[in-house]
Scaffold this motif. Structure first.
Motif, PDB file in Angstrom:
ATOM      1  N   LEU A  67       0.828  -1.199   0.000  1.00 12.19           N
ATOM      2  CA  LEU A  67       0.000   0.000   0.000  1.00 12.19           C
ATOM      3  C   LEU A  67       0.869   1.259   0.000  1.00 12.19           C
ATOM      4  O   LEU A  67       0.618   2.199  -0.767  1.00 12.19           O
ATOM      5  N   GLY A  68       1.896   1.259   0.823  1.00  8.79           N
ATOM      6  CA  GLY A  68       2.801   2.408   0.879  1.00  8.79           C
ATOM      7  C   GLY A  68       3.461   2.689  -0.452  1.00  8.79           C
ATOM      8  O   GLY A  68       3.589   3.850  -0.865  1.00  8.79           O
ATOM      9  N   GLU A  69       3.889   1.635  -1.147  1.00 13.63           N
ATOM     10  CA  GLU A  69       4.538   1.813  -2.447  1.00 13.63           C
ATOM     11  C   GLU A  69       3.564   2.386  -3.481  1.00 13.63           C
ATOM     12  O   GLU A  69       3.950   3.203  -4.318  1.00 13.63           O
ATOM     13  N   LEU A  70       2.317   1.962  -3.422  1.00 12.30           N
ATOM     14  CA  LEU A  70       1.316   2.495  -4.354  1.00 12.30           C
ATOM     15  C   LEU A  70       1.098   3.987  -4.115  1.00 12.30           C
ATOM     16  O   LEU A  70       0.981   4.775  -5.061  1.00 12.30           O
ATOM     17  N   ILE A  71       1.042   4.378  -2.844  1.00 11.75           N
ATOM     18  CA  ILE A  71       0.856   5.799  -2.527  1.00 11.75           C
ATOM     19  C   ILE A  71       2.071   6.605  -2.970  1.00 11.75           C
ATOM     20  O   ILE A  71       1.947   7.673  -3.581  1.00 11.75           O
ATOM     21  N   LYS A  72       3.267   6.096  -2.695  1.00 15.12           N
ATOM     22  CA  LYS A  72       4.498   6.805  -3.083  1.00 15.12           C
ATOM     23  C   LYS A  72       4.593   6.961  -4.598  1.00 15.12           C
ATOM     24  O   LYS A  72       4.999   8.010  -5.108  1.00 15.12           O
ATOM     25  N   LYS A  73       4.226   5.916  -5.324  1.00 13.88           N
ATOM     26  CA  LYS A  73       4.314   5.931  -6.780  1.00 13.88           C
ATOM     27  C   LYS A  73       3.349   6.943  -7.388  1.00 13.88           C
ATOM     28  O   LYS A  73       3.702   7.671  -8.330  1.00 13.88           O
ATOM     29  N   ASN A  74       2.146   6.995  -6.862  1.00 12.99           N
ATOM     30  CA  ASN A  74       1.118   7.858  -7.431  1.00 12.99           C
ATOM     31  C   ASN A  74       1.088   9.255  -6.828  1.00 12.99           C
ATOM     32  O   ASN A  74       0.586  10.184  -7.461  1.00 12.99           O
ATOM     33  N   TYR A  75       1.620   9.399  -5.622  1.00 11.35           N
ATOM     34  CA  TYR A  75       1.655  10.708  -4.957  1.00 11.35           C
ATOM     35  C   TYR A  75       3.043  10.913  -4.345  1.00 11.35           C
ATOM     36  O   TYR A  75       3.227  10.774  -3.138  1.00 11.35           O
ATOM     37  N   PRO A  76       4.052  11.215  -5.169  1.00 11.37           N
ATOM     38  CA  PRO A  76       5.435  11.338  -4.667  1.00 11.37           C
ATOM     39  C   PRO A  76       5.595  12.377  -3.559  1.00 11.37           C
ATOM     40  O   PRO A  76       6.528  12.277  -2.752  1.00 11.37           O
ATOM     41  N   SER A  77       4.714  13.367  -3.525  1.00 10.15           N
ATOM     42  CA  SER A  77       4.858  14.429  -2.527  1.00 10.15           C
ATOM     43  C   SER A  77       4.307  14.030  -1.156  1.00 10.15           C
ATOM     44  O   SER A  77       4.574  14.708  -0.156  1.00 10.15           O
ATOM     45  N   ILE A  78       3.551  12.948  -1.095  1.00 14.28           N
ATOM     46  CA  ILE A  78       2.975  12.517   0.186  1.00 14.28           C
ATOM     47  C   ILE A  78       4.031  11.795   1.018  1.00 14.28           C
ATOM     48  O   ILE A  78       4.771  10.961   0.525  1.00 14.28           O
ATOM     49  N   ASN A  79       4.070  12.142   2.292  1.00 17.12           N
ATOM     50  CA  ASN A  79       5.002  11.516   3.222  1.00 17.12           C
ATOM     51  C   ASN A  79       4.359  10.238   3.758  1.00 17.12           C
ATOM     52  O   ASN A  79       3.383  10.287   4.508  1.00 17.12           O
ATOM     53  N   VAL A  80       4.899   9.092   3.367  1.00 14.15           N
ATOM     54  CA  VAL A  80       4.390   7.794   3.820  1.00 14.15           C
ATOM     55  C   VAL A  80       5.289   7.284   4.942  1.00 14.15           C
ATOM     56  O   VAL A  80       6.497   7.121   4.759  1.00 14.15           O
ATOM     57  N   ARG A 244      -3.702  -7.178  -4.741  1.00 15.46           N
ATOM     58  CA  ARG A 244      -5.066  -6.715  -5.049  1.00 15.46           C
ATOM     59  C   ARG A 244      -5.712  -6.058  -3.840  1.00 15.46           C
ATOM     60  O   ARG A 244      -6.405  -5.044  -3.970  1.00 15.46           O
ATOM     61  N   ILE A 245      -5.475  -6.633  -2.674  1.00 15.42           N
ATOM     62  CA  ILE A 245      -6.012  -6.038  -1.446  1.00 15.42           C
ATOM     63  C   ILE A 245      -5.429  -4.645  -1.239  1.00 15.42           C
ATOM     64  O   ILE A 245      -6.140  -3.689  -0.924  1.00 15.42           O
ATOM     65  N   ALA A 246      -4.097  -4.525  -1.424  1.00 16.87           N
ATOM     66  CA  ALA A 246      -3.439  -3.227  -1.271  1.00 16.87           C
ATOM     67  C   ALA A 246      -3.970  -2.227  -2.290  1.00 16.87           C
ATOM     68  O   ALA A 246      -4.168  -1.045  -1.981  1.00 16.87           O
ATOM     69  N   GLU A 247      -4.213  -2.684  -3.505  1.00 15.49           N
ATOM     70  CA  GLU A 247      -4.737  -1.799  -4.546  1.00 15.49           C
ATOM     71  C   GLU A 247      -6.138  -1.294  -4.204  1.00 15.49           C
ATOM     72  O   GLU A 247      -6.473  -0.142  -4.472  1.00 15.49           O
ATOM     73  N   ASN A 248      -6.946  -2.148  -3.592  1.00 19.08           N
ATOM     74  CA  ASN A 248      -8.281  -1.722  -3.185  1.00 19.08           C
ATOM     75  C   ASN A 248      -8.220  -0.648  -2.101  1.00 19.08           C
ATOM     76  O   ASN A 248      -8.967   0.333  -2.135  1.00 19.08           O
ATOM     77  N   ILE A 249      -7.320  -0.844  -1.135  1.00 13.32           N
ATOM     78  CA  ILE A 249      -7.168   0.172  -0.077  1.00 13.32           C
ATOM     79  C   ILE A 249      -6.639   1.462  -0.681  1.00 13.32           C
ATOM     80  O   ILE A 249      -7.060   2.564  -0.290  1.00 13.32           O
ATOM     81  N   PHE A 250      -5.734   1.336  -1.649  1.00  9.46           N
ATOM     82  CA  PHE A 250      -5.214   2.541  -2.309  1.00  9.46           C
ATOM     83  C   PHE A 250      -6.319   3.305  -3.036  1.00  9.46           C
ATOM     84  O   PHE A 250      -6.363   4.539  -3.013  1.00  9.46           O
ATOM     85  N   LYS A 251      -7.216   2.587  -3.689  1.00 14.15           N
ATOM     86  CA  LYS A 251      -8.332   3.245  -4.379  1.00 14.15           C
ATOM     87  C   LYS A 251      -9.190   4.025  -3.382  1.00 14.15           C
ATOM     88  O   LYS A 251      -9.667   5.130  -3.679  1.00 14.15           O
ATOM     89  N   ALA A 252      -9.380   3.450  -2.207  1.00 13.19           N
ATOM     90  CA  ALA A 252     -10.125   4.148  -1.158  1.00 13.19           C
ATOM     91  C   ALA A 252      -9.354   5.392  -0.711  1.00 13.19           C
ATOM     92  O   ALA A 252      -9.937   6.460  -0.508  1.00 13.19           O
ATOM     93  N   LYS A 254      -7.219   7.106  -2.500  1.00 11.58           N
ATOM     94  CA  LYS A 254      -7.278   8.075  -3.595  1.00 11.58           C
ATOM     95  C   LYS A 254      -8.591   8.853  -3.569  1.00 11.58           C
ATOM     96  O   LYS A 254      -8.608  10.079  -3.718  1.00 11.58           O
ATOM     97  N   ALA A 255      -9.698   8.147  -3.365  1.00  7.89           N
ATOM     98  CA  ALA A 255     -11.007   8.803  -3.313  1.00  7.89           C
ATOM     99  C   ALA A 255     -11.113   9.701  -2.088  1.00  7.89           C
ATOM    100  O   ALA A 255     -11.669  10.802  -2.156  1.00  7.89           O
ATOM    101  N   TYR A 256     -10.560   9.249  -0.962  1.00 10.22           N
ATOM    102  CA  TYR A 256     -10.608  10.042   0.268  1.00 10.22           C
ATOM    103  C   TYR A 256      -9.772  11.312   0.114  1.00 10.22           C
ATOM    104  O   TYR A 256     -10.198  12.398   0.513  1.00 10.22           O
ATOM    105  N   LYS A 257      -8.598  11.177  -0.483  1.00  8.79           N
ATOM    106  CA  LYS A 257      -7.724  12.339  -0.680  1.00  8.79           C
ATOM    107  C   LYS A 257      -8.398  13.370  -1.586  1.00  8.79           C
ATOM    108  O   LYS A 257      -8.293  14.577  -1.363  1.00  8.79           O
ATOM    109  N   LYS A 258      -9.097  12.891  -2.592  1.00  6.66           N
ATOM    110  CA  LYS A 258      -9.770  13.801  -3.518  1.00  6.66           C
ATOM    111  C   LYS A 258     -10.804  14.654  -2.786  1.00  6.66           C
ATOM    112  O   LYS A 258     -10.946  15.851  -3.062  1.00  6.66           O
ATOM    113  N   SER A 259     -11.506  14.061  -1.852  1.00  2.00           N
ATOM    114  CA  SER A 259     -12.509  14.814  -1.099  1.00  2.00           C
ATOM    115  C   SER A 259     -11.861  15.659  -0.003  1.00  2.00           C
ATOM    116  O   SER A 259     -12.405  16.679   0.406  1.00  2.00           O
ATOM    117  N   TYR A 260     -10.689  15.235   0.465  1.00  2.00           N
ATOM    118  CA  TYR A 260      -9.988  15.941   1.538  1.00  2.00           C
ATOM    119  C   TYR A 260      -9.334  17.219   1.030  1.00  2.00           C
ATOM    120  O   TYR A 260      -9.414  18.274   1.661  1.00  2.00           O
TER     121      TYR A 260
END
Length: 357
Positions: A67-80, A244-252, A254-260
């Motif tokens: 999950l951390g790697e997915l966030i880092k890859k898609n949002y390099p500026s986010i501190n994981v 796949r589980i990590a990707e599902n949490i990442f999708k959540a 991503k959607a949460y960040k968009k609203s945040y």
């Protein structure tokens, strides 16, 4: 002469536009999710739930890092930040401390469930709160029981005994100021997990997990599936399934960040008077003039007007079921509320806009 006047006019126009653009740039502020803490449950001499030689601690660590790697890859500026990145034991209270000290905007604790009933299966996500359901209490008691592996755990948790139901009374005296945001993210986690590979949705629930207890930001505890179930365990131990589980949490996420994330424009002369001028602090259920407010916390009980949690702000509240939702301000439009949001977040980092009609 005409050419000189034209040149002067153009120079003045450019200067005016430049100043306006500079001012606009200064007045724009992006309120965004910048730091996420990912907590892999258990570790070291605490294996968590087991099934033969299969340990919960290894599954949670693998999914957490994916999950951390997915966030880092898609949002390099986010501190994981990970509470653990290898097989080590980390006390429960230290996990919350890591999130608090790093001013995290979101805390995600990853776990795997277990039950004596081998047919029990599926995913569920918990937020901090009161729930008298006996099944949820057993899950909570099991996860909290790891504190007995810590040195001097009685002092670290103010005498809390995870095996004694009476100890849980302490939680009834607390309130989760980020209950609504935590629930929003938990709901997204459950929604995206429905795509599989573990698709039995057991819902969003409240329970008194110590690991969420002292988090000062939206926080959830995800039970990925049941290590005790034959179908779930195949997925939980499969690398493709974990991905796949990590990707599902990442999708959540991503959607949460968009609203945040919110871009707001603050007038240079703006001040918090429209929010704080009503002091001394008065709480009321009387309807406000505007349609929007900024929620600062939610509580399970009515707080006194001088409660330290309110930090001296003038607040109103809305009662929703058994929850009191405290908010500040009264705005006719959402744009007005967005302008005030950064100032409120200086005192309440997790504040967010709500409809108060």
């Amino acid at each position: 002469m005409k050419r000189i006047i034209t040149s002067l006019f153009l120079a003045a126009l450019v200067a005016t536009l430049s100043a306006h653009m500079s001012l606009s740039a200064q007045n724009k502020q992006l309120v965004e999710l910048k730091t996420v803490v990912i907590d892999a449950g258990h570790g070291g001499h605490d294996p968590g739930a087991t099934n033969g030689k299969i340990y919960e601690k290894n599954i949670t660590l693998s999914v957490a890092k994916r999950l951390g790697e997915l966030i880092k890859k898609n949002y390099p500026s986010i501190n994981v930040i990970y509470t653990r990145s290898d097989d080590r034991f980390v006390e429960l209270y230290k996990r919350a401390d890591i999130a608090n000290k790093n001013n995290a905007d979101l805390f995600i604790s990853i776990h795997v469930n277990s039950a004596g009933d081998r047919s029990a299966r599926g995913h569920e996500t918990f937020v901090m709160g009161q729930d008298k359901n006996s099944e949820n209490f057993e899950i909570c008691r099991t996860e909290n029981s790891v504190i007995v592996l810590e040195d001097d755990y009685s002092s670290n948790y103010q005498g809390f005994d995870p095996g004694n139901p009476e100890s849980y009374i302490i939680f009834s005296l607390l309130q989760n100021s980020h209950l609504e945001q935590s629930t929003d993210f938990a709901t997204l986690v459950q929604q995206y997990a429905d795509a599989g590979p573990i698709s039995n949705n057991r819902g969003v629930k409240q329970a008194n997990f110590i690991v969420l207890w002292k988090c000062t930001m939206p926080a959830v505890l995800i039970e990925l599936g049941f290590i005790s179930n034959a179908n779930d365990i195949r997925t939980l131990t499969d690398k493709a399934g974990q991905q796949r589980i990590a990707e599902n949490i990442f999708k959540a996420f991503k959607a949460y960040k968009k609203s945040y994330d919110t871009e707001v424009i603050i007038p240079a002369s703006s001040a918090p008077d429209n929010i704080t001028a009503d002091k001394p602090n008065i709480q009321t259920t009387a309807p406000a003039d505007g349609k929007f407010g900024i929620q600062i916390l939610a509580a399970k009980k009515l707080l006194p007007k001088d409660a330290p949690e309110l930090k001296g702000w003038n607040c109103r509240y809305i009662k929703s079921g058994r929850t009191y939702k405290y908010y500040v301000g009264s705005y006719s439009t959402k744009d007005e509320a967005r302008e005030a949001l950064p100032r409120v977040r200086n005192s309440f980092p997790g504040a967010f806009i709500i409809n108060i009609e």
